[in-house]
Design a protein around this motif. Structure first.
Motif, mmCIF file in Angstrom:
data_model
loop_
_atom_site.group_PDB
_atom_site.id
_atom_site.type_symbol
_atom_site.label_atom_id
_atom_site.label_comp_id
_atom_site.label_asym_id
_atom_site.label_seq_id
_atom_site.Cartn_x
_atom_site.Cartn_y
_atom_site.Cartn_z
ATOM 1 N N SER A 93 -51.935 -31.656 24.522
ATOM 2 C CA SER A 93 -51.434 -32.731 23.673
ATOM 3 C C SER A 93 -50.203 -32.294 22.883
ATOM 4 O O SER A 93 -49.394 -33.121 22.473
ATOM 5 C CB SER A 93 -52.537 -33.187 22.701
ATOM 6 O OG SER A 93 -53.025 -32.081 21.957
ATOM 7 N N ASN A 96 -47.025 -31.798 26.426
ATOM 8 C CA ASN A 96 -47.515 -32.663 27.494
ATOM 9 C C ASN A 96 -46.450 -33.058 28.517
ATOM 10 O O ASN A 96 -46.687 -33.898 29.375
ATOM 11 C CB ASN A 96 -48.152 -33.931 26.908
ATOM 12 C CG ASN A 96 -47.180 -34.731 26.062
ATOM 13 O OD1 ASN A 96 -46.399 -34.163 25.304
ATOM 14 N ND2 ASN A 96 -47.237 -36.045 26.180
ATOM 15 N N THR A 193 -57.186 -33.537 25.352
ATOM 16 C CA THR A 193 -56.359 -32.484 24.762
ATOM 17 C C THR A 193 -55.636 -31.633 25.797
ATOM 18 O O THR A 193 -54.590 -31.074 25.502
ATOM 19 C CB THR A 193 -57.220 -31.546 23.881
ATOM 20 O OG1 THR A 193 -58.292 -30.997 24.671
ATOM 21 C CG2 THR A 193 -57.790 -32.309 22.694
#
Length: 203
Positions: A93, A96, A193
């Protein structure tokens, strides 16, 4: 009629037909030099020129008009050279985005120069193309790793800009900003995540 001068008969009988013949010859000469023997302008007589240009431009036709260079496809019967991989790349996250055009895929926190990104903020996580170019496609034939040519054909036929929901083992083909062809396989269960891909990029 008897009052007309004698030179008028020369003009009507000889000079005017002669001018017509000269003009006809000039027009015929210009039309012959304007095109090739097969009736096309600028094309090769055997018709191979257009076929060759179509073969080398296959990835670009996949639909990313903003792409930079378009590397030439390998010659028939020759294996494609690998630019990077196979290697594992983890996107999270915080990083990304990924740039696939270098000698090693590089995760990034921002999209400048990136070729793909994972959207973690909107469920379910998906693999997306920055700029929404139609250069991402599912790889066919799950029994074998795809080749560069197979990936290129998949992109040309089914290119889109988003993967939808990702699952472990799902395989994707992607054309980068610089025209390289990449293969990405989801190697871990995507969470909100992080997710890891097995990546190969061809020159």
């Amino acid at each position: 009629m008897s009052n007309q001068p004698k030179w008028a008969w020369w003009v009507v009988g000889i000079v005017i037909p002669l001018i017509g013949i000269v003009v006809s010859i000039q027009l015929a000469t210009k039309s012959d030099s304007g095109g090739s023997a097969d009736g096309s302008s600028g094309g090769s007589a055997d018709g191979k020129g257009s076929a060759q240009s179509a073969n080398t431009a296959a990835p670009q036709a996949a639909g990313n008009p903003g792409s930079g260079s378009n590397p030439t496809a390998p010659a028939a019967g020759q294996p494609a050279k690998v630019l990077a991989g196979p290697t594992k790349v983890t996107l999270s996250s915080g990083s990304n985005y990924v740039d696939l055009d270098g000698s090693s895929p590089v995760p990034r926190p921002a999209g400048k120069g990136a070729d793909a990104t994972v959207g973690f903020n909107v469920p379910p996580p998906s693999l997306d193309v920055p700029g929404s170019g139609n250069v991402l496609a599912l790889a066919g034939n799950q029994d074998a790793e795809p080749t560069r040519d197979e990936c290129s054909r998949a992109i040309g036929k089914n290119g889109t800009y988003t993967s939808g929901e990702m699952t472990v083992g799902t395989r994707y083909c992607l054309q980068t900003d610089e025209g390289h062809i990449a293969y990405l396989r989801v190697a871990t269960v995507p969470t909100y995540t992080s997710v890891t891909f097995d990546v190969t990029v061809w020159e």
